[in-house]
Design a protein around this motif. Structure first.
Motif, PDB file in Angstrom:
ATOM      1  N   THR A 280     -24.081  -0.095  -4.179  1.00  8.34           N
ATOM      2  CA  THR A 280     -23.284  -0.250  -5.399  1.00  8.34           C
ATOM      3  C   THR A 280     -23.630   0.809  -6.435  1.00  8.34           C
ATOM      4  OG1 THR A 280     -24.831  -1.721  -6.538  1.00  8.34           O
ATOM      5  CG2 THR A 280     -23.235  -2.748  -5.048  1.00  8.34           C
ATOM      6  N   VAL A 281     -22.648   1.103  -7.266  1.00  6.05           N
ATOM      7  CA  VAL A 281     -22.841   1.933  -8.457  1.00  6.05           C
ATOM      8  C   VAL A 281     -22.525   1.048  -9.654  1.00  6.05           C
ATOM      9  CG1 VAL A 281     -22.088   3.996  -9.702  1.00  6.05           C
ATOM     10  CG2 VAL A 281     -22.208   4.020  -7.189  1.00  6.05           C
ATOM     11  N   ASP A 282     -23.520   0.807 -10.497  1.00  7.03           N
ATOM     12  CA  ASP A 282     -23.366  -0.116 -11.623  1.00  7.03           C
ATOM     13  C   ASP A 282     -22.856  -1.478 -11.139  1.00  7.03           C
ATOM     14  OD1 ASP A 282     -23.500  -1.004 -14.210  1.00  7.03           O
ATOM     15  OD2 ASP A 282     -21.651  -0.022 -14.864  1.00  7.03           O
ATOM     16  N   ARG A 283     -23.443  -1.930 -10.008  1.00 13.74           N
ATOM     17  CA  ARG A 283     -23.158  -3.229  -9.382  1.00 13.74           C
ATOM     18  C   ARG A 283     -21.729  -3.346  -8.864  1.00 13.74           C
ATOM     19  NH1 ARG A 283     -27.447  -6.601  -9.972  1.00 13.74           N
ATOM     20  NH2 ARG A 283     -26.271  -8.471  -9.423  1.00 13.74           N
ATOM     21  N   SER A 284     -21.068  -2.247  -8.650  1.00  6.49           N
ATOM     22  CA  SER A 284     -19.713  -2.258  -8.092  1.00  6.49           C
ATOM     23  C   SER A 284     -19.719  -1.589  -6.717  1.00  6.49           C
ATOM     24  CB  SER A 284     -18.748  -1.508  -9.011  1.00  6.49           C
ATOM     25  OG  SER A 284     -17.514  -1.270  -8.350  1.00  6.49           O
ATOM     26  N   PHE A 285     -19.018  -2.207  -5.759  1.00 12.88           N
ATOM     27  CA  PHE A 285     -18.886  -1.635  -4.423  1.00 12.88           C
ATOM     28  C   PHE A 285     -17.699  -0.671  -4.329  1.00 12.88           C
ATOM     29  CE2 PHE A 285     -21.266  -5.517  -3.444  1.00 12.88           C
ATOM     30  CZ  PHE A 285     -22.171  -5.082  -2.480  1.00 12.88           C
ATOM     31  N   GLY A 286     -17.042  -0.379  -5.451  1.00 14.46           N
ATOM     32  CA  GLY A 286     -15.805   0.393  -5.425  1.00 14.46           C
ATOM     33  C   GLY A 286     -15.914   1.717  -4.698  1.00 14.46           C
ATOM     34  N   TYR A 287     -16.979   2.470  -4.965  1.00 12.34           N
ATOM     35  CA  TYR A 287     -17.117   3.794  -4.343  1.00 12.34           C
ATOM     36  C   TYR A 287     -17.277   3.676  -2.834  1.00 12.34           C
ATOM     37  CZ  TYR A 287     -19.296   8.191  -2.923  1.00 12.34           C
ATOM     38  OH  TYR A 287     -19.607   9.354  -2.256  1.00 12.34           O
ATOM     39  N   ILE A 288     -18.157   2.807  -2.363  1.00 11.78           N
ATOM     40  CA  ILE A 288     -18.400   2.712  -0.928  1.00 11.78           C
ATOM     41  C   ILE A 288     -17.200   2.103  -0.210  1.00 11.78           C
ATOM     42  CG2 ILE A 288     -19.493   0.431  -0.747  1.00 11.78           C
ATOM     43  CD1 ILE A 288     -20.807   3.682   0.843  1.00 11.78           C
ATOM     44  N   ARG A 289     -16.483   1.182  -0.872  1.00 15.46           N
ATOM     45  CA  ARG A 289     -15.249   0.639  -0.287  1.00 15.46           C
ATOM     46  C   ARG A 289     -14.252   1.765  -0.033  1.00 15.46           C
ATOM     47  NH1 ARG A 289     -13.824  -4.686  -0.490  1.00 15.46           N
ATOM     48  NH2 ARG A 289     -15.132  -6.140  -1.689  1.00 15.46           N
ATOM     49  N   GLN A 290     -14.081   2.636  -1.041  1.00 17.89           N
ATOM     50  CA  GLN A 290     -13.110   3.724  -0.921  1.00 17.89           C
ATOM     51  C   GLN A 290     -13.539   4.702   0.174  1.00 17.89           C
ATOM     52  OE1 GLN A 290     -13.758   7.119  -2.345  1.00 17.89           O
ATOM     53  NE2 GLN A 290     -11.793   7.812  -1.541  1.00 17.89           N
ATOM     54  N   GLN A 291     -14.827   5.011   0.248  1.00 20.29           N
ATOM     55  CA  GLN A 291     -15.320   5.966   1.250  1.00 20.29           C
ATOM     56  C   GLN A 291     -15.174   5.441   2.676  1.00 20.29           C
ATOM     57  OE1 GLN A 291     -16.991   9.288   0.670  1.00 20.29           O
ATOM     58  NE2 GLN A 291     -15.544   8.876  -0.967  1.00 20.29           N
ATOM     59  N   LEU A 292     -15.384   4.128   2.846  1.00 23.13           N
ATOM     60  CA  LEU A 292     -15.325   3.537   4.184  1.00 23.13           C
ATOM     61  C   LEU A 292     -13.968   2.914   4.509  1.00 23.13           C
ATOM     62  CD1 LEU A 292     -18.818   1.773   4.249  1.00 23.13           C
ATOM     63  CD2 LEU A 292     -18.162   3.839   5.491  1.00 23.13           C
ATOM     64  N   GLY A 293     -13.096   2.781   3.512  1.00 20.56           N
ATOM     65  CA  GLY A 293     -11.791   2.178   3.752  1.00 20.56           C
ATOM     66  C   GLY A 293     -11.864   0.682   3.969  1.00 20.56           C
ATOM     67  N   LEU A 294     -12.724  -0.016   3.215  1.00 21.89           N
ATOM     68  CA  LEU A 294     -12.934  -1.450   3.391  1.00 21.89           C
ATOM     69  C   LEU A 294     -12.399  -2.220   2.186  1.00 21.89           C
ATOM     70  CD1 LEU A 294     -16.560  -1.407   4.851  1.00 21.89           C
ATOM     71  CD2 LEU A 294     -14.412  -1.669   6.095  1.00 21.89           C
ATOM     72  N   ALA A 295     -11.117  -2.131   1.981  1.00 22.31           N
ATOM     73  CA  ALA A 295     -10.511  -2.750   0.794  1.00 22.31           C
ATOM     74  C   ALA A 295     -10.639  -4.266   0.787  1.00 22.31           C
ATOM     75  CB  ALA A 295      -9.036  -2.351   0.705  1.00 22.31           C
ATOM     76  N   ASP A 296     -10.638  -4.897   1.978  1.00 25.38           N
ATOM     77  CA  ASP A 296     -10.609  -6.362   2.043  1.00 25.38           C
ATOM     78  C   ASP A 296     -11.955  -6.993   2.364  1.00 25.38           C
ATOM     79  OD1 ASP A 296      -7.849  -6.296   1.577  1.00 25.38           O
ATOM     80  OD2 ASP A 296      -7.433  -5.965   3.706  1.00 25.38           O
ATOM     81  N   ALA A 297     -13.020  -6.211   2.382  1.00 25.19           N
ATOM     82  CA  ALA A 297     -14.326  -6.758   2.765  1.00 25.19           C
ATOM     83  C   ALA A 297     -14.850  -7.729   1.708  1.00 25.19           C
ATOM     84  CB  ALA A 297     -15.320  -5.623   2.972  1.00 25.19           C
ATOM     85  N   ASP A 298     -15.516  -8.797   2.175  1.00 21.09           N
ATOM     86  CA  ASP A 298     -16.268  -9.655   1.258  1.00 21.09           C
ATOM     87  C   ASP A 298     -17.506  -8.883   0.798  1.00 21.09           C
ATOM     88  OD1 ASP A 298     -14.489 -11.749   1.605  1.00 21.09           O
ATOM     89  OD2 ASP A 298     -15.567 -12.504   3.365  1.00 21.09           O
ATOM     90  N   GLU A 299     -18.087  -9.332  -0.307  1.00 20.99           N
ATOM     91  CA  GLU A 299     -19.237  -8.597  -0.828  1.00 20.99           C
ATOM     92  C   GLU A 299     -20.285  -9.539  -1.389  1.00 20.99           C
ATOM     93  OE1 GLU A 299     -17.925  -7.291  -5.291  1.00 20.99           O
ATOM     94  OE2 GLU A 299     -16.938  -6.215  -3.636  1.00 20.99           O
ATOM     95  N   LEU A 300     -21.528  -9.060  -1.365  1.00 26.40           N
ATOM     96  CA  LEU A 300     -22.650  -9.832  -1.887  1.00 26.40           C
ATOM     97  C   LEU A 300     -23.708  -8.856  -2.393  1.00 26.40           C
ATOM     98  CD1 LEU A 300     -24.271 -12.545  -2.195  1.00 26.40           C
ATOM     99  CD2 LEU A 300     -25.169 -12.080   0.118  1.00 26.40           C
ATOM    100  N   VAL A 301     -24.175  -9.061  -3.608  1.00 30.21           N
ATOM    101  CA  VAL A 301     -25.310  -8.301  -4.144  1.00 30.21           C
ATOM    102  C   VAL A 301     -26.505  -9.246  -4.207  1.00 30.21           C
ATOM    103  CG1 VAL A 301     -26.263  -7.061  -6.121  1.00 30.21           C
ATOM    104  CG2 VAL A 301     -23.871  -6.726  -5.484  1.00 30.21           C
ATOM    105  N   VAL A 302     -27.564  -8.877  -3.518  1.00 27.16           N
ATOM    106  CA  VAL A 302     -28.793  -9.663  -3.523  1.00 27.16           C
ATOM    107  C   VAL A 302     -29.841  -8.869  -4.293  1.00 27.16           C
ATOM    108  CG1 VAL A 302     -30.602 -10.706  -2.119  1.00 27.16           C
ATOM    109  CG2 VAL A 302     -28.239 -10.683  -1.286  1.00 27.16           C
ATOM    110  N   ASP A 303     -30.231  -9.371  -5.433  1.00 26.35           N
ATOM    111  CA  ASP A 303     -31.210  -8.655  -6.253  1.00 26.35           C
ATOM    112  C   ASP A 303     -32.589  -8.683  -5.604  1.00 26.35           C
ATOM    113  OD1 ASP A 303     -29.378  -8.009  -8.258  1.00 26.35           O
ATOM    114  OD2 ASP A 303     -29.642  -9.962  -9.236  1.00 26.35           O
ATOM    115  N   SER A 304     -33.346  -7.648  -5.890  1.00 30.04           N
ATOM    116  CA  SER A 304     -34.725  -7.581  -5.397  1.00 30.04           C
ATOM    117  C   SER A 304     -35.547  -8.724  -5.982  1.00 30.04           C
ATOM    118  CB  SER A 304     -35.351  -6.245  -5.794  1.00 30.04           C
ATOM    119  OG  SER A 304     -36.744  -6.258  -5.522  1.00 30.04           O
ATOM    120  N   PRO A 305     -36.459  -9.288  -5.202  1.00 25.38           N
ATOM    121  CA  PRO A 305     -37.340 -10.346  -5.745  1.00 25.38           C
ATOM    122  C   PRO A 305     -38.441  -9.787  -6.640  1.00 25.38           C
ATOM    123  CG  PRO A 305     -37.924  -9.870  -3.476  1.00 25.38           C
ATOM    124  CD  PRO A 305     -36.696  -9.060  -3.776  1.00 25.38           C
ATOM    125  N   PHE A 306     -38.569  -8.457  -6.706  1.00 23.60           N
ATOM    126  CA  PHE A 306     -39.631  -7.857  -7.515  1.00 23.60           C
ATOM    127  C   PHE A 306     -39.268  -7.905  -9.004  1.00 23.60           C
ATOM    128  CE2 PHE A 306     -40.282  -4.896  -3.644  1.00 23.60           C
ATOM    129  CZ  PHE A 306     -40.904  -5.918  -2.950  1.00 23.60           C
TER     130      PHE A 306
END
Length: 975
Positions: free
Chosen positions: A723-749
């Protein structure tokens, strides 16, 4: 072996014979295992001892001040060595140092490192200590001359004992190949060959040969004998016919504080993020579709996706493929994580039948075809003379390795860069096999197809991105059928797809095609596949074969001038391309250059010359295609018995025809018929001279969707940086995954408490006057107060070298060791030295921005010298920028942010870690886009400050955490 040898080692102030000095010499004279005499002395240098040497050897100037000078030592050492063969671990350096100081020894020299790379192909490293450990030799001390000499002697004797386990024919070949390579060690192979022969040991010696002697009498070469015997094919995985839905909450319970992981695994920590990811992956396997997961450092993402993958694969009897980018993660998954999972599942098997079934999962690692030895090409290659020292040495290594290997994987061999190039001549390669004609394939001996068959029987198949993608283009010739995929390190997928969906043509490619097809040797005989075919046909008594031999002989006389012309034109073409590359300087390109082939370049006079040469070259290349096709068709007219006798050559002709057609098509495209959806460029390197023509797709999203994602039931893509600023927008566009589900799991540190992020406000911008001086001064001031414990990341090797020269002496005068990537060793070696001696600074470039793992106080400071933007002149980057309305903000910045996050992730690797990250690029503060870099990181304690204040802030932060950690430890011990 009754001969007397001298094991020799020196210690010196550095690695440069012109500048550095010897500080210690030791030698042992021995015959067999009997030590005859010892020689040992310190040597007084003229200049102070460098910190790096003192830290390695433990010697100080106080130890050396009263030692004799080398001029006093040299006559005694010469008298000791006399004319006996010298044994050493990589002794060329020792001999160069001795010669530079006036003692030139011309004795025969036997290198234990080189012998070990031939005889111990499975070692992960070839230091003297590693070789000794493999041979069961204890090492009391390292980096002192006498200790190293005694170890070297024991290692040499141990390696000689290994040689005695080979059969005589293998020893004969080892002696011949190493002699052709010009290695003095051929004397050792020859001596042991004669020793065994004189003792009356038969043609088959050694344990392997003895086992096989009764199977096929009369065969003398054990390594070949192995491959004459049919082998069983591994069983395939059979679908269960069931598709049960696995309860995500039940899976989550397995990670609970009282679940099988916690009960079985030591140091297991419950992590809520890991549970959330495991539940999401389980749902993805149940429901299908695509899932993007960014899992912060410390999440434990491998176990979060492996357990659902195993449960799914076992219940359905279907393969789940796991793809990674790096060898390190492949090894971790296969050798560490999967065994841990199996232990946990076995421990819980009595309580749950599903876990009992899951515990019986099968897993394997599968690599790209070029990693596997092709037995057909290997035995065919042995008929031809070697063209280089590297080819002969590779042949020796393969000969010694073949009786031992089960996989045929080149990773089991230690190969130099030149030997890696020679490996391509005997490796499996795309289109290089016709299975139904291959003797080794029919007998289930082919390493590649045995690996594939093993994968067909595995629930979890671990691959790398390169194989995953190249196999799509090859229509799944290596990977077994699969509908479920996990892509770890998914931030690399676009880059790898760009490479795999493109191509490269080099001068070496053309030369290799010509060499394998048709040539003339020093006595005027035709060689190569067509030449061998002519010779083979002439030796067959069948009338039609002899008639074809006569016709082929006439054809060869007709074709040879055209093949010779092809060779000359290829030389001219790549010289012309090199001239073009040198006339086009590239920003930040250094000596190596990449020149995009644009429409403007195609209208230059120099390119028109290239096209003229290319027209003639491709015409003659079509002649090669025609010749190979003609020969293959005529062979099909011969009786089956003759075709069986010539089956290897028929396969080689088919392979070469495909290669020639492919090369013709690629050259036609690059030179004359470029496609709008692709980018083309020249790569040029001066030393050793090399030019290549390259192609890459402008975008890979559509190709990935067509070839990969659309064929899958489920695809999980995960990484610590998506993610960039917690958005998957860039990687979605690069991989062509417009309909993918998404999950951000924060580090436990707890980054807010553990990590100080210092952003320099007043340093000059990169390229401005005074920038390099300010960076060097900032590094010296910071690393002086932190006493090293640091990793400094650069975006180019030239910037690294400039900083290295500026900071090394000032810091080492204060006892802080400075090590540079490629200057003082590989990234792995430097990281190990940092762990062993924390008062160290490691300077690294690309390979160190990710994959480095140094938990604890040894790495407490991370410096990112410059924001990691791509080089603007990079052909693929420049071409892709043209597709955006705002290429900098839409493409360049997100790409740099993901790279920045990878570098930042090196600092905190465990819950007890703490540290300081310093960014010496003020654009992160002064430019609006700089906020994206900071906001994309975990929430740290951030300070915008001057470079003068950074050392004080860092020292206070580290001191406070050291005191807190010490207090916590004391309290724990008190309880």
């Amino acid at each position: 072996m009754p001969r007397i040898y001298v094991a020799l080692d020196i210690e010196a102030t550095g690695m440069d014979p012109e500048r550095d000095e010897i500080i210690e010499v030791a030698a042992v004279k021995f015959r067999d295992e009997q030590v005859l005499e010892r020689f040992e002395t310190l040597v007084q240098p003229r200049r102070p001892l460098p910190l790096a040497v003192s830290s390695l050897t433990g010697l100080t100037m106080r130890d050396l001040r009263r030692a004799p000078t080398f001029a006093q030592v040299a006559p005694r050492l010469r008298q000791f060595v006399r004319n006996h063969p010298i044994v050493g671990q990589s002794p060329d350096y020792d001999l160069q140092m001795l010669a530079a100081q006036g003692l030139e020894l011309r004795n025969p020299v036997y290198d234990t490192f080189r012998l070990a790379t031939i005889l111990l192909p499975d070692l992960p490293a070839y230091s003297l200590a590693s070789i000794a450990a493999r041979l069961g030799i204890s090492v009391a001390q390292q980096h002192r001359a006498m200790a190293d000499v005694e170890t070297t002697m024991a290692v040499f004797l141990g390696l000689c004992d290994l040689l005695r386990e080979y059969d005589l024919e293998t020893l004969r070949r080892l002696a011949d190949y190493t002699a052709q390579a010009g290695l003095p060690e051929s004397d050792v192979f020859e001596a042991i060959y004669r020793e065994l022969a004189e003792q009356g040991i038969g043609a088959l010696g050694g344990a392997l040969a003895e086992r096989l002697r009764s199977t096929v009498p009369g065969v003398s070469h054990a390594a070949e004998l192995v491959f004459l015997l049919p082998r069983e094919r591994p069983p395939r995985l059979e679908p269960t016919g069931e598709a049960p839905v696995i309860d995500p909450q039940w899976v989550a319970g397995l990670y609970s504080p009282d679940g099988p992981f916690a009960v079985t695994l030591s140091n297991y920590e419950f992590r809520a993020g890991q549970v959330a990811m495991a539940e999401a992956v389980t749902r993805a396997f149940n429901e299908g579709g695509q899932l993007l997961v960014e899992a912060g450092t410390g999440t434990g993402k491998s176990l979060a996706y492996l357990l659902p993958a195993i449960l799914h694969a076992v219940e359905r009897g279907e393969t789940v493929v796991v793809s990674t980018e790096t060898l390190a993660l492949q090894d971790q998954l296969y050798a560490k994580d999967l065994p841990l999972l199996r232990r946990a599942l076995e421990a819980a098997a009595e309580r749950d039948s599903r876990l009992a079934r899951a515990a019986r999962f099968r897993a394997t690692v599968l690599k790209g075809r070029a990693n596997y030895l092709c037995l057909r090409r290997w035995f065919l290659r042995q008929r031809e003379p070697f063209q280089s020292r590297a080819e002969a040495l590779l042949a020796a290594k393969i000969t010694a390795w073949l009786p031992q290997t089960e996989t045929g994987d080149r990773a089991e061999l230690h190969l130099s860069n030149e030997e890696q190039l020679a490996w391509a001549q005997v490796a499996e390669s795309e289109g290089a096999c016709v299975p139904n004609r291959c003797l080794f394939h029919r007998r289930n001996q082919c390493f590649l197809y045995r690996a594939r068959a093993t994968a067909e029987g595995a629930h979890i198949v671990i691959v790398n991105h390169a194989l995953l993608l190249s196999d799509l283009l090859a229509e799944s010739r290596v990977l077994p059928p699969y509908r479920y995929l996990v892509v770890d390190e998914a931030h690399h997928l676009v880059e790898e797809a760009t490479q795999q969906f493109g191509f490269q043509v080099t001068h070496d490619d053309v030369r290799e095609l010509i060499r394998r097809t048709l040539g003339v040797d020093h006595v005027g005989r035709f060689v190569g596949a067509l030449g061998e075919l002519w010779t083979g046909l002439a030796a067959v008594p069948e009338a039609r074969a002899r008639a074809l031999a006569q016709e082929l002989g006439e054809k060869l006389t007709e074709w040879w001038p055209r093949v010779e012309a092809l060779q000359q034109q290829a030389e001219t073409l790549f010289l012309s391309l090199g001239d073009i590359a040198q006339r086009h300087p590239v920003e930040n390109g250094g000596y190596d250059r990449q020149i995009r082939i644009t429409e403007a370049l195609r209208h230059e006079t120099a390119w028109m010359t290239v096209e003229e040469i290319g027209q003639s070259l491709t015409t003659h290349l079509r002649t090669v295609v025609t010749a190979l096709h003609w020969a293959s068709l005529r062979l099909e007219e011969l009786p089956e018995s003759v075709r069986d006798e010539l089956s290897e050559l028929m396969t080689e002709l088919d392979v070469l025809e495909r290669r020639a057609r492919e090369m013709h098509e690629r050259l036609q495209e690059v030179l004359f018929q470029p496609r709008a959806e692709r980018v083309y460029w020249l790569s040029w390197r001066p030393q050793p001279p090399a030019v290549s023509l390259n192609m890459a797709p402008l975008e890979v999203a559509s190709l990935l969707n067509e070839l990969l994602f659309s064929r899958l039931e489920t695809c999980v893509l995960t990484s610590a940086t998506l993610t960039v600023d917690r958005s998957f927008g860039y990687i979605r566009q690069q991989l062509g995954l417009a309909d993918a589900d998404e999950l951000v799991v924060d580090s436990p540190f707890d980054y807010a408490t553990s990590t100080l992020l210092c952003l320099a406000e007043d340093v000059a911008e990169p390229g401005e006057p005074g920038y390099q001086r300010q960076v060097s001064e900032a590094l010296i001031n910071l690393l002086r107060v932190t006493r090293g414990r640091a990793l400094v990341l650069f975006t180019s090797h030239s910037a690294l070298q400039a900083a290295y020269r500026a900071i090394k002496r000032p810091l080492e005068q204060e006892g802080i060791l400075v090590l540079g990537q490629r200057l003082d060793g590989s990234p792995r070696q430097l990281v190990e030295r940092l762990k062993a001696r924390p008062e160290t600074v490691v300077l690294g470039t690309n390979a160190v921005w990710e994959g480095v793992d140094v938990p604890g106080e040894a790495l407490s400071v991370l410096v990112i010298v410059k924001l990691p933007f791509a080089v603007p002149s990079d052909p693929v980057f420049a071409a892709r920028c043209e597709a955006y309305a705002d290429p900098f903000h839409e493409y360049a910045v997100p790409q740099a942010v993901l790279r920045f996050k990878q570098g930042f992730g090196r600092l905190i690797r465990s819950t007890r870690d703490y540290g300081v990250c310093v960014v010496l690029d003020r654009r992160i503060v002064t430019r609006r886009y700089g906020q994206l870099f900071v906001q994309s990181l975990p929430p740290c304690t951030v300070r915008r400050t001057s470079i003068v204040q950074i050392p004080r802030l860092a020292q206070e932060w580290l001191t406070r955490h050291q005191e807190r950690l010490a207090a916590s430890t004391a309290a724990t011990e008190g309880r």
